[in-house]
Scaffold this motif. Structure first.
Motif, PDB file in Angstrom:
ATOM      1  N   GLN A  29       0.851  -1.185   0.000  1.00 33.72           N
ATOM      2  CA  GLN A  29       0.000   0.000   0.000  1.00 33.72           C
ATOM      3  C   GLN A  29       0.894   1.245   0.000  1.00 33.72           C
ATOM      4  O   GLN A  29       1.805   1.355   0.824  1.00 33.72           O
ATOM      5  CB  GLN A  29      -0.915   0.006   1.229  1.00 33.72           C
ATOM      6  N   SER A 176     -11.228  -0.760  -6.294  1.00 34.81           N
ATOM      7  CA  SER A 176     -10.074  -0.553  -7.179  1.00 34.81           C
ATOM      8  C   SER A 176      -8.739  -0.534  -6.451  1.00 34.81           C
ATOM      9  O   SER A 176      -7.685  -0.525  -7.080  1.00 34.81           O
ATOM     10  CB  SER A 176     -10.235   0.776  -7.924  1.00 34.81           C
ATOM     11  N   GLY A 177      -8.749  -0.531  -5.123  1.00 28.58           N
ATOM     12  CA  GLY A 177      -7.519  -0.411  -4.347  1.00 28.58           C
ATOM     13  C   GLY A 177      -7.292   0.980  -3.797  1.00 28.58           C
ATOM     14  O   GLY A 177      -6.429   1.182  -2.948  1.00 28.58           O
ATOM     15  N   LEU A 178      -8.069   1.956  -4.292  1.00 29.19           N
ATOM     16  CA  LEU A 178      -7.956   3.320  -3.772  1.00 29.19           C
ATOM     17  C   LEU A 178      -8.581   3.410  -2.381  1.00 29.19           C
ATOM     18  O   LEU A 178      -9.532   2.701  -2.063  1.00 29.19           O
ATOM     19  CB  LEU A 178      -8.650   4.308  -4.706  1.00 29.19           C
ATOM     20  N   SER A 219      -4.587   6.648  -0.494  1.00 27.53           N
ATOM     21  CA  SER A 219      -3.793   5.422  -0.524  1.00 27.53           C
ATOM     22  C   SER A 219      -4.168   4.596  -1.751  1.00 27.53           C
ATOM     23  O   SER A 219      -5.261   4.736  -2.318  1.00 27.53           O
ATOM     24  CB  SER A 219      -4.000   4.602   0.755  1.00 27.53           C
ATOM     25  N   TYR A 220      -3.225   3.712  -2.134  1.00 26.68           N
ATOM     26  CA  TYR A 220      -3.509   2.761  -3.211  1.00 26.68           C
ATOM     27  C   TYR A 220      -2.857   1.445  -2.845  1.00 26.68           C
ATOM     28  O   TYR A 220      -1.646   1.377  -2.563  1.00 26.68           O
ATOM     29  CB  TYR A 220      -2.980   3.263  -4.541  1.00 26.68           C
ATOM     30  N   ARG A 221      -3.661   0.378  -2.824  1.00 28.73           N
ATOM     31  CA  ARG A 221      -3.178  -0.949  -2.454  1.00 28.73           C
ATOM     32  C   ARG A 221      -3.154  -1.841  -3.699  1.00 28.73           C
ATOM     33  O   ARG A 221      -4.097  -1.862  -4.469  1.00 28.73           O
ATOM     34  CB  ARG A 221      -4.086  -1.556  -1.382  1.00 28.73           C
TER      35      ARG A 221
END
Length: 222
Positions: A29, A176-178, A219-221
């Motif tokens: 992340q 989406s990971g956001l 954040s983005y995972r």
């Protein structure tokens, strides 16, 4: 037949839940944050003072707002390891004794920090608690404007190891990971300030920094 199908679906759901949880293991992340840094900076000791500072001399370091990059690796769905990258800049001013005097100017600090974090899962909101170690690395320190007329030619702040506590929460924004994240850290670290006139150590003081570091951002995972 209906009871059999219901039992089959229930069994599949029970098997799928841990499998889905395992998907977080090995993920990374990345967070881009706005960070407010609020140090203390007060004097705790004066080992050297050939100048004769007023007895009630006390100092504080100014606050700062900086961008921060955090990178986090998930060892498991619950446990992760995080490090941050940023640089903060601070002045140290006297607040009593020599009230208003600038003693340290534009001190640039890299707070190298690693924390281990435990995550809870509350239906898309994931609070966490963490603790770890930090190394305060001062990369540039200038004498304060009010010390130069007194003959000060060089000022240093000692690099030091310290301890940090952390708490915050990650909120997923869709699939989406956001995500959105808020984070609070409390550092426990000191530094030794030294003012030199030529090669002579004129003043040496111990300072409690212990900053609060408050952050929020995206954040983005993956």
């Amino acid at each position: 037949m209906k009871k059999l199908l219901a039992a089959a679906f229930a069994s599949a759901a029970m098997l799928a839940t841990p499998a889905q949880a395992q998907d977080d293991a090995g993920k990374v992340q990345v967070k881009l944050l706005g960070t407010y840094v609020a140090p203390d900076g007060k004097i705790t000791e004066k080992p050297t003072d050939i100048v004769g500072l007023p007895a009630d001399t006390q100092t504080e370091a100014n606050d700062n707002f900086v961008p921060t990059l955090a990178i986090e690796y998930f060892v498991s769905p619950e446990f992760s390891i995080e490090t941050i990258c940023c640089m903060t800049q601070h002045d140290v001013d006297a607040v009593s004794g020599l009230a208003g005097a600038e003693l340290v100017s534009d001190a640039k600090l890299i707070p190298a920090t690693f924390t281990a974090k435990y995550h809870f899962d509350l239906d898309g909101v994931k609070p966490y608690l963490g603790a770890g170690a930090t190394y305060f690395w001062w990369v540039d320190v200038e004498p304060g404007a009010d010390t130069i007329p007194l003959g000060v030619t060089r000022t240093t702040l000692s690099d030091e190891l310290g301890f940090v506590l952390q708490a915050g929460a990650d909120v997923a924004l869709g699939e989406s990971g956001l995500g959105f994240t808020v984070d609070a850290k409390r550092y426990f670290v000191d530094t030794t300030a030294r003012w030199y006139a030529g090669d002579t150590l004129a003043i040496e003081t111990e300072h409690k920094l212990d900053p609060w570091v408050l952050s929020a951002g995206m954040s983005y995972r993956f």
